[in-house]
Structures are given as C-alpha cells and as structure tokens.
Write an enzyme that holds these catalytic residues in place. Structure first.
Site: not given
Ligand code: ZN
Length: 204
Positions: A149-150, A107, A153
C-alpha cells in the site's frame, strides 16, 4: 547513526492530504540527502501516523514529494515492526509461492472508508533507512499489505485505483457518510467519533 525509535518522539503533527489532491496522484522524487532536516521530517511523520492511529504513512500523505514511507505494523504473528523505507521497491512472489488474500483495506487519506482488496500474501521491500543504509523487509500478514500500500502511494497509486468501478463508488459513498468526523486539518484537530476498532484499525 540514529535509532529509529528516536524518530518516534519530538515530532509535530501534520495535516493528512486527501485523495484528489495532486500530490497523492503523482510520482515521487528519490531522496539523496540523509541529514537533520530529513530526520525532523521523519519525526513529524511518526507523530502524524500516531495521531491518526495508522499502521503506515507515505510522505505524500503529508504533502511532501519525497519517496519515503514509515510503518508501525504487525505481521502474521502479531509481532509489530516499525521503521522507515526511503526510495522503496517492492518484490512480490511469483509462480507457486504467490497466494492472493482478500482483506479489508483503508487509507488515512480517505478516512472512514474500507473496502476488500485482493493482494499477494507476502512482500519483500528494499530501500534505504533514515541514515541511507540498505534495508530489506520481509512482510507477512498486515505488514505485507502495508508495504504494498505504501509503495503504491510513492508511485502515485491509491488503493481505490486497484478496485472495480463498483467497489470504488461504494468506498467513496462510505467515506462521504463518515467524513464529518474528520476536520479538514485532521489529525491536527483530532477526529470526532470515528471508531478505530472498525476493520481492525488498518488504515494506512
Ligand atoms: Zn494510504
């Protein structure tokens, strides 16, 4: 209408936030304004992702609470896709079509550290593009991981939240060892000697 390629130039590099800063651990706000201000912000995000050599970047990673991410990421056939997803939702495979793959993940908000993490091998992401038009992206390979992953977030989840306590501890140790290569305002000030070849440069 703006071509997404136009958004990859003319941006200003912004500082990337780090795990532990509140903005990365809070839910985001849906976007309803698709105007010049948004497009300039997206240019800044693309400039920042390029400077950091990332494959994806969420708005919270530049300190903004809007539900936005961008990506420039290869699929399982090494074809690179780029774009913007606003107010994203991810749909993961269920039942027999669900296969988990374990890959090293990193990340940009915990630079220098990677850990193996198991995730579904494919993902579909729905949302809006930079002009407010509906988009649907079918991700395989690294792109599938990036979309998950995004979107995480933008829910206030970092991938460390998905690791065992033991793996998370090791991840933080690796980050602390390499942190000196990244200034407090990275990537405004470029990194020292970080080698992006490590782990396939898959930080997002
Ligand atoms: Zn990240």
């Amino acid at each position: 209408m703006t071509d997404v390629a136009d958004l990859t130039t003319g941006g200003e590099i912004l500082r990337i936030t780090r795990w532990g800063e509140a903005v990365l651990h809070e839910p985001t706000i849906p976007v309803s304004q698709f105007d010049d201000e948004l497009h300039q912000f997206l240019r800044n995000m693309f400039a920042t992702m390029a400077a950091a050599q990332g494959v994806g970047l969420a708005a919270t990673q530049v300190g903004d609470h809007r539900s936005i991410f961008i990506y420039q990421c290869a699929d399982e056939n090494d074809q690179v896709h780029q774009g913007v997803v606003i107010n994203p939702e991810v749909i993961l495979p269920e039942g027999t079509s669900r296969q988990l793959v374990s890959e090293e993940e990193g990340c940009l908000s915990l630079p220098g550290a990677f850990s193996s993490l198991s995730r579904p091998s494919t993902a579909i992401c729905h949302g809006l593009d930079h002009d407010g038009q509906e988009v649907e992206i079918h991700g395989t390979g690294l792109l599938a991981r990036c979309l998950q992953h995004e979107t995480d977030h933008l829910l206030g989840i970092v991938f460390g939240d998905r690791l065992s306590a033991r793996s998370r501890k090791q991840l933080y140790r690796d980050h602390e060892e390499l942190e000196y290569r990244f200034g407090k305002d990275w990537p405004i000030t470029p990194k020292g000697e970080f080698d992006p070849a490590r782990a396939g440069s898959t930080q997002d």
